[in-house]
Design a protein around this motif. Sequence first.
Motif, short mmCIF file in Angstrom:
data_model
loop_
_atom_site.label_atom_id
_atom_site.label_comp_id
_atom_site.label_asym_id
_atom_site.label_seq_id
_atom_site.Cartn_x
_atom_site.Cartn_y
_atom_site.Cartn_z
N LEU A 37 54.22 17.12 57.37
CA LEU A 37 53.57 18.21 56.58
C LEU A 37 52.80 18.96 57.42
N GLU A 38 52.30 18.62 58.66
CA GLU A 38 51.27 19.25 59.24
C GLU A 38 51.85 19.80 60.46
N PRO A 39 51.77 21.04 60.76
CA PRO A 39 52.27 21.97 61.72
C PRO A 39 52.05 21.35 63.06
N LYS A 40 52.98 21.42 64.18
CA LYS A 40 52.56 20.80 65.50
C LYS A 40 51.40 21.66 66.05
N GLU A 41 50.55 20.80 66.74
CA GLU A 41 49.46 21.47 67.43
C GLU A 41 49.70 22.47 68.41
N LYS A 42 50.85 22.11 69.16
CA LYS A 42 51.01 23.05 70.38
C LYS A 42 51.26 24.58 69.89
N ARG A 67 56.19 35.40 56.50
CA ARG A 67 56.98 33.94 56.26
C ARG A 67 56.42 33.11 55.16
N LEU A 68 55.20 33.35 54.83
CA LEU A 68 54.59 32.79 53.55
C LEU A 68 55.26 33.54 52.27
N HIS A 69 55.39 34.74 52.32
CA HIS A 69 55.90 35.51 51.24
C HIS A 69 57.47 35.49 50.81
N ALA A 70 58.16 35.09 51.98
CA ALA A 70 59.73 34.77 52.19
C ALA A 70 60.03 33.30 51.72
N ALA A 71 58.88 32.33 51.78
CA ALA A 71 59.07 30.96 51.61
C ALA A 71 59.89 30.66 50.40
N ARG A 72 60.97 29.89 50.54
CA ARG A 72 61.49 29.56 49.14
C ARG A 72 61.33 28.15 48.54
N ASP A 73 60.92 27.46 49.62
CA ASP A 73 60.51 26.07 49.42
C ASP A 73 58.96 25.59 49.67
N TRP A 74 58.50 24.49 48.99
CA TRP A 74 56.94 24.27 48.83
C TRP A 74 56.71 23.94 50.36
N VAL A 75 57.60 23.25 51.10
CA VAL A 75 57.04 22.90 52.44
C VAL A 75 56.65 23.66 53.39
N THR A 76 57.61 24.89 53.42
CA THR A 76 57.22 26.24 54.24
C THR A 76 56.12 26.86 53.83
N ALA A 77 55.97 26.85 52.43
CA ALA A 77 54.81 27.61 51.95
C ALA A 77 53.46 26.74 52.44
N VAL A 78 53.44 25.39 52.24
CA VAL A 78 52.32 24.58 52.56
C VAL A 78 52.06 24.82 54.20
N LYS A 79 53.06 24.84 54.89
CA LYS A 79 52.75 24.53 56.38
C LYS A 79 52.23 25.98 56.54
N THR A 80 52.71 27.29 56.17
CA THR A 80 52.30 28.35 56.66
C THR A 80 50.82 28.52 55.96
N SER A 81 50.63 28.05 54.87
CA SER A 81 49.08 28.17 54.41
C SER A 81 48.35 27.29 55.36
N VAL A 82 48.66 26.20 55.71
CA VAL A 82 47.92 25.40 56.47
C VAL A 82 47.78 26.16 57.93
N VAL A 83 48.67 26.65 58.40
CA VAL A 83 48.39 27.41 59.65
C VAL A 83 47.63 28.55 59.61
#
Length: 152
Positions: A37-42, A67-83
Amino acid sequence: MGLFTSSTSTKRIKTLVTPKDVDVAVSKATRSYLPDLEPKEKHVIALKSALEDGPQRSYVAVSLLNRLHAARDWVTAVKTSVVIHRLLKETRPPTIFWDELCRAGGADANRPGRTRVYPLHMDGFLDTNAAEGRYDFSEWVRAYCKYIDESL
């Protein structure tokens, strides 16, 4: 002849020069891979280095918001929000990236008369892929994005 060579090498983060490089870093940092669930550091470091470059700043903000507004699943939305949250916290000064996010979201943060600007605006997010728990995760994504919007 005593010639010693070091087998260790330092890794360098590639400077993102083209919009294609930024798109690749955004998609790899926010891909929908569930165990991590955490994006890769690099990828976050590469995006941070792109924010230091003047012309790439606005493109990074536009790519992340798209990317955030086109997210269809919660995993992509969370990762984008975290970034986005990490870039806001780790970029100096953070107002530069916030201004770019506001411009990419269609609002100008410095315009007089504006009381509050919400560039993430995920109030209507609903996970369309997951069947079980999608309402709970969707609510969490909305709350986290609202927290990021209101924290600055």
